[in-house]
Design an enzyme around this catalytic site. Structure first.
Site, PDB file in Angstrom:
ATOM      1  N   MET A  50       0.832  -1.203   0.000  1.00 11.58           N
ATOM      2  CA  MET A  50       0.000   0.000   0.000  1.00 11.58           C
ATOM      3  C   MET A  50       0.865   1.250   0.000  1.00 11.58           C
ATOM      4  O   MET A  50       1.814   1.359   0.770  1.00 11.58           O
ATOM      5  CB  MET A  50      -0.911  -0.049   1.240  1.00 11.58           C
ATOM      6  CG  MET A  50      -1.813   1.152   1.379  1.00 11.58           C
ATOM      7  SD  MET A  50      -2.976   1.264  -0.028  1.00 11.58           S
ATOM      8  CE  MET A  50      -3.157   3.027  -0.119  1.00 11.58           C
TER       9      MET A  50
ATOM     10  N   HIS B 119       6.116  -0.234  -7.991  1.00  9.93           N
ATOM     11  CA  HIS B 119       4.699   0.130  -8.130  1.00  9.93           C
ATOM     12  C   HIS B 119       4.275   1.103  -7.027  1.00  9.93           C
ATOM     13  O   HIS B 119       3.713   2.166  -7.302  1.00  9.93           O
ATOM     14  CB  HIS B 119       3.854  -1.145  -8.085  1.00  9.93           C
ATOM     15  CG  HIS B 119       2.374  -0.923  -8.187  1.00  9.93           C
ATOM     16  ND1 HIS B 119       1.679  -1.052  -9.367  1.00  9.93           N
ATOM     17  CD2 HIS B 119       1.454  -0.576  -7.254  1.00  9.93           C
ATOM     18  CE1 HIS B 119       0.401  -0.788  -9.156  1.00  9.93           C
ATOM     19  NE2 HIS B 119       0.236  -0.501  -7.871  1.00  9.93           N
ATOM     20  N   GLU B 120       4.570   0.744  -5.791  1.00 10.13           N
ATOM     21  CA  GLU B 120       4.136   1.601  -4.681  1.00 10.13           C
ATOM     22  C   GLU B 120       4.875   2.927  -4.718  1.00 10.13           C
ATOM     23  O   GLU B 120       4.303   3.982  -4.453  1.00 10.13           O
ATOM     24  CB  GLU B 120       4.348   0.913  -3.325  1.00 10.13           C
ATOM     25  CG  GLU B 120       3.694  -0.465  -3.201  1.00 10.13           C
ATOM     26  CD  GLU B 120       2.239  -0.524  -3.611  1.00 10.13           C
ATOM     27  OE1 GLU B 120       1.526   0.480  -3.464  1.00 10.13           O
ATOM     28  OE2 GLU B 120       1.807  -1.593  -4.106  1.00 10.13           O
TER      29      GLU B 120
HETATM   30  N1  PHE Z   1      -3.373   0.445  -3.677  1.00  7.37           N
HETATM   31  C1  PHE Z   1      -2.649  -0.776  -3.477  1.00  7.37           C
HETATM   32  C2  PHE Z   1      -1.776  -0.946  -4.699  1.00  7.37           C
HETATM   33  O1  PHE Z   1      -2.169  -1.399  -5.712  1.00  7.37           O
HETATM   34  C3  PHE Z   1      -3.464  -1.989  -3.338  1.00  7.37           C
HETATM   35  C4  PHE Z   1      -4.317  -2.084  -2.130  1.00  7.37           C
HETATM   36  C5  PHE Z   1      -5.668  -1.840  -2.228  1.00  7.37           C
HETATM   37  C6  PHE Z   1      -3.783  -2.436  -0.933  1.00  7.37           C
HETATM   38  C7  PHE Z   1      -6.493  -1.963  -1.121  1.00  7.37           C
HETATM   39  C8  PHE Z   1      -4.587  -2.578   0.175  1.00  7.37           C
HETATM   40  C9  PHE Z   1      -5.952  -2.328   0.067  1.00  7.37           C
HETATM   41  O2  PHE Z   1      -0.706  -0.536  -4.747  1.00  7.37           O
HETATM   42 ZN    ZN Z   2      -1.411   0.211  -6.978  1.00  6.34          ZN
END
Ligand code: PHE
Ligand code: ZN
Length: 885
Positions: free
Chosen positions: A269, A303-304
């Site tokens: 996340m 990605h993050e």
């Molecule tokens: N936004 C995160 C990602 O794709 C995914 C995610 C969504 C993590 C919901 C936790 C809860 O990088």
């Molecule tokens: Zn993402």
């Protein structure tokens, strides 16, 4: 759990928020049996929302309200109304401050959403709507606020206290507690909030940005994992540099932190400045993580990190726009991985994944467009369609505009929308404006669900020297969308002459030829492109690099596919020709099995693979990809009605045939590569991945021979390898073999050696869950009793139950339905523990339309049993009810 009727949320109902929150001041007091959250919200009426002072309705779930004050005036029971998911009160001025205190219970939060405990540490997960389980708030991404966060906890157990931004103050109290205050200078939506408290160690490094600022980089882990962070740190630094080079994007805070937690619903996340990761997406070293795991860590760290611009600096207006950040960020991480490793291998992996899993989603009851129009539970929309197909849509924009045009568009997008919460339309508009392009019709990719079919026919006129390609597109109906309009499909293509050389491409009406690969924008239901000056009948190479997420149909003969495998200048399409050849051969054999005939393996496939194996100048990773026959899951996806047993038998028969025909070649290449592996310390780089990939696929074919020298080599590789890539493959091959003594010994010694490493034990569970020999269900049920297994840890659920239902198709689809019953039982238990995981685990039951009548009935009965099993979470309810509709 849901006690009210589930509400359907529609995109068309979007309204701007009535109130805004300029500042958010949070204080957390963490204890073992409860936690207190004080929130001070500096609020005002949203000038864009009209006149008057409507009631203020805050989101809140599972909160125990202790006190509430408006402008320092304590409110009493008559002043506000608390409902199951909200708190409503009447402001008396356009600007005000609201103070609340709530009690929450992270120690018993098994849903892993909001504030929860993972092992001994506290952590949060707020996307999409988890912040409302922490405090009363306007929990929607278009409400952006400046956060200050104080965390207080017992010092001995929680020496590290983290939140977003920079630490600005800290102190100790007499009673053994301490506190730290963090301030995030950037406005952000609540879904990007994060907090961590625990006994953590950190690996530290630094990065100097392109404008010369020093950023401290820290990766926090539990002490026993401190030796597994280097790969993630290297990946982070590469990502920071790459985003500067490829997109001109620089990091903006003085600290960037990653924290690894064991209990996490997803991969990771992107919380501002404080990314929280599933430990499986951070920890990697040679002895414990495979090559695939190393590449996954690199991709997820990137990605993050990339979300800091695509997601955080520019965020989503509402959750229907999720692909705005996810599709774009997946596209960016794919470009990054391609640059760091082998672009063709990366593309092959991504396309296989998309075609196997996203195409199945697009053909199933949960099919939805990249920008969905409605949902019951947003957590159900973190899907392959929003992520992977969303990335393909961004990729098509780049293909249509060219790399330079795409970069101009992204620059304009960031410049225009920095600090804003925007929509997919804003993104496309920036691309259009920067290029003077019109993407109106193209945008149907965002609103129409389903996988388009593109069937192509050819006409060659020898006298006129013209060659025409006629494209016909269509798209099957999906729930709620019976009719589809024509998409804009960029078809990257080339033409090969009889020697396998590329022909210069000149379309009718053009003065000169334009290169040997070009993009045709197919935007009509039926459309013909005519090339001139074509002096012999060519062979088309279509959809190079998989330039659009469609099902392409062209009547290639097997000989033509073999020719393309040899000569196509596009590496992706060489692989694709091999896949199509394999599919044709396997489909013949599936038919033979169904008719009760003896199976016949077309020797042309064997010869095509032989020439790959013989040519030592080829990229070994691509040879390994060529040798990997289409998976059972992919063969299922492309079947009208999937015959589980026929698919399995046909594929295994082909593997046997290839193994015996090519034994000597496999053995030679295996031994050569194993010898290099023996003498080379582990390196996580493309050429080493490639060598091990070929070595390992060779081993899996060789073991089908059952020859004693191969079994000995396999046991030796298992025992002597210095890395998990070789060891785990050897284990998997033994587990799937009939060599019981060797198998049992290897499983036992592996478990003994790695019993204290949960991520490695996940791999041990997965390998056994994937064993396709009879008795799979019983083995899985028995493994659930193993002390290392728990339903409370999502990685364990995925490793054992998920792997069984998704990868062990013959066992899961047992004709008596016991596999379905088992999966439904787990969903019913998990529905109470962790609704998001329950809902994801359900996917294999929702695909019932793919199977024979007997299995359909059994699967539907299990879905109905889940529906009747009592109080369902909105997550499970939505998937089950839509699957039965
Ligand atoms: N936004 C995160 C990602 O794709 C995914 C995610 C969504 C993590 C919901 C936790 C809860 O990088
Ligand atoms: Zn993402």
């Amino acid at each position: 759990m849901r006690t009210e009727q589930p509400k359907v949320i529609h995109l068309k109902d979007y309204q701007v928020p009535d109130y805004l929150i300029d500042e958010t001041h949070l204080t957390f007091e963490l204890y073992e049996d409860r936690s207190l959250v004080h929130a001070q919200l500096v609020m005002r009426r949203n000038p864009e929302a009209g006149a008057g002072l409507p009631p203020l309705q805050l989101h809140g779930q599972d909160l125990e309200l202790i006190s509430l004050a408006l402008n320092d005036r304590q409110l009493g029971l008559g002043d506000y109304e608390v409902a199951e998911e909200s708190l409503t009160l009447q402001p008396d001025a356009a600007s005000f401050t609201l103070d609340s205190t709530v009690v929450i219970h992270p120690e018993s939060n098994t849903a892993l959403e909001g504030l929860y405990k993972s092992g001994s540490m506290f952590c949060t997960q707020c996307e999409a709507e988890g912040f409302r389980k922490i405090t009363y708030y306007l929990d929607r991404p278009d409400v952006m606020s400046k956060f200050t966060t104080t965390v207080s906890a017992e010092k001995h157990a929680y020496p590290i206290l983290l939140s977003n931004g920079n630490p600005i103050a800290s102190g100790e109290e007499d009673d053994g507690r301490h506190w730290t205050t963090w301030e995030d200078p950037f406005k952000k939506p609540a879904y990007l909030f994060a907090l961590v408290a625990g006994d953590l160690w950190c690996v530290e490094d630094s990065f100097t940005t392109m404008s010369g600022r020093d950023v401290a980089l820290r990766i926090y882990v539990e002490p026993e994992n401190i030796d597994k962070c280097q790969h993630a740190m290297d990946s982070l630094k590469k990502s920071m540099k790459w985003d500067e080079d490829a997109y001109g994007r620089e990091y903006d805070l003085d600290i960037f932190m990653i924290v690894a937690v064991n209990d996490f619903n997803m991969g990771a996340m992107e919380n501002k400045g404080l990314n929280i990761f599933n430990s499986s997406a951070v920890l990697a070293r040679a002895e414990t993580a495979t090559d695939a795991a190393h590449q996954r860590v690199e991709a997820i760290v990137a990605h993050e990190y990339f979300h800091n611009w695509t997601g955080n600096r520019v965020t989503c207006r509402d959750w229907f726009q999720l692909s705005l950040k996810e599709g774009f960020t997946v596209f960016r991480d794919a470009q990054f991985s391609a640059d760091m490793n082998s672009p063709t291998v990366k593309r092959v992996e991504d396309v296989s994944y998309l075609r196997t899993h996203q195409f199945a989603e697009d053909a199933g009851p949960m099919a939805h467009s990249v920008r969905p129009e409605s949902f019951i539970e947003i957590s159900n929309f973190y899907t392959l369609t929003v992520y992977e197909k969303g990335a393909e849509v961004v990729r098509m924009i780049q293909t249509l505009l060219g790399e330079e045009g795409f970069r101009k568009g992204s620059d304009l997008y960031f410049e225009r929308h920095d600090g804003q919460a925007v929509t997919v339309d804003d993104f496309v508009k920036a691309m259009e404006d920067a290029n003077g392009a019109d993407l109106t019709q193209f945008k149907r990719w965002y609103s129409q669900a389903g996988t388009p079919r593109l069937s192509v026919s050819e006409q060659y006129d020898a006298a006129a020297k013209t060659y025409s390609l006629t494209f016909r597109q269509s798209c099957p109906p999906t729930p709620g969308q019976s009719e589809k309009l024509a998409f804009v499909i960029p078809v990257s293509m080339g033409l090969l002459d009889g020697q396998g050389n590329e022909i210069a491409l000149r379309l009718q009406g053009e003065d000169a030829s334009v290169g040997t690969t070009r993009v045709l924008a197919v935007d009509q239901p039926e459309q013909t492109f005519t090339f001139v000056g074509v002096s012999e009948q060519p062979l088309p190479s279509l959809l190079r690099g998989f330039s659009a997420p469609v099902k392409l149909e062209f009547p290639y003969s097997r000989d033509q596919l073999m020719f393309l495998m040899q000569h196509d200048s596009d590496g992706f399409n060489r692989w694709e020709a091999g896949q199509q050849l394999s599919v044709q051969v396997l489909q013949d054999m599936i038919g033979q099995h169904q008719r009760g005939e003896a199976l016949q393996l077309d020797q042309r496939l064997v010869e095509a693979l032989r020439s790959q194996l013989e040519d030592e100048s080829l990229d070994q990773a691509m040879v390994a990809e060529m040798l990997s026959l289409p998976s059972e899951a992919y063969l299922t996806e492309i079947s009208e009605v999937a015959d589980v047993d026929a698919i399995h038998q046909a594929r295994e028969f082909a593997r046997q045939g290839i193994s015996s025909a090519l034994f000597d070649l496999f053995w030679k290449r295996y031994q050569a590569n194993r010898e290099i592996s023996r003498q080379t310390p582990y390196v996580a780089q493309a050429e080493h991945f490639a060598r091990r990939a070929l070595q390992n696929i060779a081993l899996s074919y060789l073991m089908l021979s059952g020859k004693p020298e191969v079994v000995a080599a396999c046991v030796d590789q298992f025992e002597e390898a210095d890395n998990m890539t070789e060891r785990l493959t050897a284990l998997a091959v033994l587990v799937n073999s009939g060599f019981e003594a060797e198998r049992d010994k290897a499983l036992a010694s592996f478990a003994e050696h790695f019993k204290d490493n949960p991520l490695v034990m996940d791999q041990w569970f997965s390998v056994q869950a994937g064993n396709t020999q009879p008795g799979g269900l019983e083995r899985v049920q028995q493994l659930m009793q193993h002390p290392a297994f728990t339903l409370k840890n999502p990685n364990k659920v995925r490793a054992l139950i998920g792997a069984f239902a998704n990868q062990n198709l013959v066992n899961y689809h047992r004709a008596d339905g016991a596999g379905y019953r088992f999966l439904a039982d787990q969903v019913i238990v998990l529905n109470k523990l962790n609704p998001q995981i329950a809902s994801r685990l359900l996917a294999p039951l929702t695909r019932w339309r793919k199977y024979d009548a007997g299995r359909q009935g059994l699967m539907k009965a299990e879905l109905e049993r889940i529906l009747a099993s009592g109080e369902l979470s909105s997550d499970v309810y939505e998937v089950v009810s839509k699957s039965l509709a």
